[in-house]
Design an enzyme around this catalytic site. Structure first.
Site, PDB file in Angstrom:
ATOM      1  N   LYS A 126      21.053 -17.947  70.900  1.00 24.28           N
ATOM      2  CA  LYS A 126      19.861 -18.096  71.826  1.00 24.28           C
ATOM      3  C   LYS A 126      20.232 -17.964  72.937  1.00 24.28           C
ATOM      4  CE  LYS A 126      17.673 -20.845  68.183  1.00 24.28           C
ATOM      5  NZ  LYS A 126      18.255 -22.179  67.660  1.00 24.28           N
ATOM      6  N   LYS A 179      17.281 -13.768  51.358  1.00 31.44           N
ATOM      7  CA  LYS A 179      17.875 -14.760  51.011  1.00 31.44           C
ATOM      8  C   LYS A 179      16.856 -16.028  51.244  1.00 31.44           C
ATOM      9  CE  LYS A 179      21.038 -17.981  53.370  1.00 31.44           C
ATOM     10  NZ  LYS A 179      20.374 -19.053  53.911  1.00 31.44           N
ATOM     11  N   LYS A 212      14.716 -21.671  54.610  1.00 30.29           N
ATOM     12  CA  LYS A 212      13.575 -22.286  55.760  1.00 30.29           C
ATOM     13  C   LYS A 212      13.117 -21.360  56.744  1.00 30.29           C
ATOM     14  CE  LYS A 212      15.994 -25.856  57.012  1.00 30.29           C
ATOM     15  NZ  LYS A 212      16.950 -26.252  56.051  1.00 30.29           N
TER      16      LYS A 212
HETATM   17  P1  ADP Z   1      18.160 -22.639  55.327  1.00 28.08           P
HETATM   18  O1  ADP Z   1      18.872 -21.306  55.297  1.00 28.08           O
HETATM   19  O2  ADP Z   1      16.947 -22.812  54.301  1.00 28.08           O
HETATM   20  O3  ADP Z   1      17.903 -23.119  56.832  1.00 28.08           O
HETATM   21  P2  ADP Z   1      20.738 -24.308  55.756  1.00 28.08           P
HETATM   22  O4  ADP Z   1      21.256 -23.152  56.501  1.00 28.08           O
HETATM   23  O5  ADP Z   1      20.023 -25.560  56.381  1.00 28.08           O
HETATM   24  O6  ADP Z   1      19.554 -23.558  54.873  1.00 28.08           O
HETATM   25  O7  ADP Z   1      21.758 -24.384  54.575  1.00 28.08           O
HETATM   26  C1  ADP Z   1      21.905 -25.804  53.892  1.00 28.08           C
HETATM   27  C2  ADP Z   1      23.199 -25.522  52.984  1.00 28.08           C
HETATM   28  O8  ADP Z   1      22.397 -24.878  51.793  1.00 28.08           O
HETATM   29  C3  ADP Z   1      24.320 -24.718  53.244  1.00 28.08           C
HETATM   30  O9  ADP Z   1      25.233 -25.175  52.842  1.00 28.08           O
HETATM   31  C4  ADP Z   1      23.681 -23.024  52.714  1.00 28.08           C
HETATM   32  O10 ADP Z   1      25.076 -22.362  52.635  1.00 28.08           O
HETATM   33  C5  ADP Z   1      22.995 -23.632  51.421  1.00 28.08           C
HETATM   34  N1  ADP Z   1      22.011 -22.535  51.237  1.00 28.08           N
HETATM   35  C6  ADP Z   1      21.169 -22.252  52.111  1.00 28.08           C
HETATM   36  N2  ADP Z   1      20.267 -21.443  51.530  1.00 28.08           N
HETATM   37  C7  ADP Z   1      20.883 -20.856  50.495  1.00 28.08           C
HETATM   38  C8  ADP Z   1      20.734 -19.882  49.207  1.00 28.08           C
HETATM   39  N3  ADP Z   1      19.487 -19.016  49.425  1.00 28.08           N
HETATM   40  N4  ADP Z   1      21.378 -19.763  48.304  1.00 28.08           N
HETATM   41  C9  ADP Z   1      22.502 -20.433  48.247  1.00 28.08           C
HETATM   42  N5  ADP Z   1      22.812 -21.449  49.252  1.00 28.08           N
HETATM   43  C10 ADP Z   1      22.150 -21.763  50.323  1.00 28.08           C
END
Ligand code: ADP
Ligand code: TRP
Length: 323
Positions: free
Chosen positions: A113, A192, A195
């Protein structure tokens, strides 16, 4: 017994990717007799992005309900809300005075950022210091995280190591645990599931809404009767990651044979999710209807967590002459 610890930010309702990629694997580790697990909802971290109080409360409850719905055992282990343990912010302050500026300036969480500095708050800049306090405040030995968090664990190790070097053994140096065999679940648009891409499947939605999300998975316009390429289809790609091999092989064959429509594949995926996660869904709904039960459980966890971090803080205060 080794202590494992991980945190999930309260920035949304955990999606299927979070559950299969983070929550379930951590629960699996936490059930092993040689491990004791600490899992917490990183709501202080979420303040770097989410400013609305009601929204945060809802997400804190959603994340804690998801852990409990997936059967995290809070008798053996500890589940708590980060902000219920104010000692962590005291520790973060001590640690910040031992954290070189360039180390934080190099952290991806900030660097990504840094082109738009007017949007960066100091909390986002010092995010890794609070994360270090989250970890070494509980003498955690193993920290299961996604690859994107690896740098934060390195920073934690550096801060703890240099403190120990100056003041003698104070902190346990934690090791990251990246489960490379854990799959990355694709989202409803094929990227992938995340959120940030708005492509998630929330398995806790009421049946009708869950079905609507599954039916909205993007597919091409090949007619029913024609053969289809499963490897290019988002529905099959998601199904393949979650269903047993025999079931996904069966769907694979139907794609190649033709006469099998995307609508049928979506229905199969929806029914699989609905039935396979029926216990988790029921428990989640029950918990969200009784937030007072959730809050009580979380406070109980915070008591256990405070007991542990108080001892660590005592060590630090003594070393620094604050006792
Ligand atoms: P997001 O990408 O939805 O913001 P986060 O970064 O908050 O998710 O991830 C929280 C946890 O969930 C982490 O340990 C991350 O590795 C796991 N995770 C997030 N998205 C996936 C996915 N598509 N497949 C497997 N694990 C995931
Ligand atoms: N930064 C982590 C994430 O965004 C969440 C987190 C906060 C965490 N403190 C932690 C993870 C301590 C592991 C250990 O995913």
């Amino acid at each position: 017994m080794s202590r494992i610890l991980t945190g999930i930010q309260s920035t949304g309702v955990p999606h299927l990717g979070n559950i299969l990629g983070a929550i379930k694997p951590m629960i699996h580790l936490s059930n092993q007799p040689e491990h004791e697990a600490f899992a917490f909802i990183a709501d202080l971290h979420s303040l770097t992005s989410i400013k609305n109080a009601e929204e945060r409360k809802q997400y804190v409850r959603a994340v804690s309900a998801a852990w409990l719905a997936c059967e995290f055992d809070t008798e053996k282990n500890t589940l708590y809300r980060q902000s219920d343990v104010p000692e962590v912010t005291e520790l973060a302050w001590y640690l910040s005075c031992f954290t070189p500026f360039p180390m934080l300036a190099n952290a991806h969480s900030f660097k990504d950022k840094s082109e738009r500095l007017n949007e960066v708050n100091a909390g986002l800049f010092t995010y890794p210091v609070l994360m270090a306090a989250d970890i070494i405040g509980y003498d955690a030995e193993i920290v299961p995280v996604g690859k994107d968090q690896l740098q934060h664990i390195e920073i934690t190790r550096d801060i703890a190591g240099s403190f120990n070097h100056t003041y003698g053994d104070t902190f346990v140096i934690p090791a990251p645990s990246i489960q490379s065999d854990v799959m990355v679940l694709p989202g409803i648009d094929g990227r992938k599931m995340s959120k940030s891409y708005n492509n998630t499947i929330n398995i806790f939605l009421p049946e009708k809404e869950l079905k609507k999300v599954i039916m909205s998975i993007q597919t091409d316009s090949t007619p029913i009767e024609e053969p289809k390429n499963p490897d290019r289809c988002n529905v099959y790609q998601i199904f393949k990651h979650i269903a047993p091999e025999a079931l996904s092989n069966e769907m694979h064959t139907k794609y190649l044979q033709g006469g099998y429509g995307y609508g049928q594949a979506k229905t199969a995926l929806f029914e699989y999710l609905r039935d396979n996660f029926s216990n988790e869904r029921a428990r989640y709904i029950q918990l969200m209807e009784h937030p007072e039960q959730l809050d009580t459980l979380m406070l109980k966890g915070a008591d256990k967590a405070r007991h542990v971090i108080s001892n660590v803080i005592q060590r630090v205060r003594e070393r620094l002459g604050f006792n």
